[in-house]
Design a protein around this motif. Structure first.
Motif, short mmCIF file in Angstrom:
data_model
loop_
_atom_site.label_atom_id
_atom_site.label_comp_id
_atom_site.label_asym_id
_atom_site.label_seq_id
_atom_site.Cartn_x
_atom_site.Cartn_y
_atom_site.Cartn_z
N MET A 140 0.84 -1.18 0.00
CA MET A 140 0.00 0.00 0.00
C MET A 140 0.88 1.24 0.00
O MET A 140 1.88 1.31 0.69
N TYR A 141 0.50 2.24 -0.77
CA TYR A 141 1.28 3.46 -0.91
C TYR A 141 1.13 4.37 0.30
O TYR A 141 0.04 4.58 0.81
N HIS A 142 2.27 4.91 0.75
CA HIS A 142 2.30 5.92 1.80
C HIS A 142 3.36 6.95 1.41
O HIS A 142 4.47 6.58 1.03
N ASN A 143 3.02 8.22 1.51
CA ASN A 143 3.98 9.28 1.19
C ASN A 143 5.27 9.13 1.99
O ASN A 143 6.35 9.40 1.47
N GLU A 144 5.15 8.72 3.25
CA GLU A 144 6.32 8.62 4.11
C GLU A 144 7.30 7.56 3.59
O GLU A 144 8.51 7.79 3.56
N GLY A 148 7.58 13.15 3.31
CA GLY A 148 6.24 12.59 3.24
C GLY A 148 5.14 13.61 3.20
O GLY A 148 3.97 13.27 3.39
N ARG A 149 5.48 14.86 2.96
CA ARG A 149 4.47 15.92 2.93
C ARG A 149 4.12 16.34 1.50
O ARG A 149 3.26 17.19 1.30
N GLY A 150 4.78 15.77 0.53
CA GLY A 150 4.53 16.13 -0.86
C GLY A 150 4.54 14.89 -1.74
O GLY A 150 5.01 13.84 -1.34
N ALA A 151 3.99 15.03 -2.91
CA ALA A 151 3.95 13.93 -3.87
C ALA A 151 4.58 14.41 -5.17
O ALA A 151 5.07 15.53 -5.25
N THR A 152 4.53 13.57 -6.16
CA THR A 152 5.09 13.93 -7.45
C THR A 152 4.11 13.51 -8.54
O THR A 152 3.12 12.83 -8.28
N THR A 153 4.41 13.92 -9.75
CA THR A 153 3.56 13.54 -10.89
C THR A 153 4.00 12.17 -11.41
O THR A 153 5.10 11.70 -11.11
N LEU A 154 3.16 11.58 -12.22
CA LEU A 154 3.53 10.31 -12.84
C LEU A 154 4.73 10.48 -13.76
O LEU A 154 5.60 9.60 -13.82
N ALA A 155 4.81 11.59 -14.45
CA ALA A 155 5.93 11.84 -15.35
C ALA A 155 7.24 11.92 -14.55
O ALA A 155 8.26 11.36 -14.97
N LYS A 156 7.20 12.59 -13.42
CA LYS A 156 8.42 12.71 -12.60
C LYS A 156 8.75 11.39 -11.91
O LYS A 156 9.91 11.06 -11.71
#
Length: 89
Positions: free
Chosen positions: A1-5, A42-50
């Motif tokens: 399961m995905y977690h930003n952290e 863990g406070r930010g995400a990225t795009t699929l391209a990145k």
């Protein structure tokens, strides 16, 4: 399961493995250094391209970065054991 952290911890581990600074990685991705810090904390995400760029840059499967597997499998077998530090292409 995905977690930003978990994504952030793995991203930091890969960046440190290759002795890159947050500034280096930010320049490669075309973002500001504070965005790398946000992702690593863990406070930010990225795009699929990145995400795809990160996988190519570190020769690592997206499954590993996303926490779907604990095995850091390389994208290409011929690159296994190597660490790419080419910058943008």
């Amino acid at each position: 399961m995905y977690h930003n952290e978990l994504f952030g911890l793995r991203l930091r581990k890969l960046r440190n493995r290759d002795k890159e600074t947050q500034k280096d990685l930010a320049e490669f991705l075309g973002v500001k250094p504070n965005q790398i810090g946000e992702m690593e904390n863990g406070r930010g995400a990225t795009t699929l391209a990145k995400l795809a760029l990160l996988c190519e840059h570190y020769n690592i499967s997206a499954d590993y970065l996303l926490g779907l597997t604990d095995e850091p499998r390389p994208l290409t077998p011929e690159e296994a054991g190597k660490h790419r530090k080419e910058g943008t292409e």
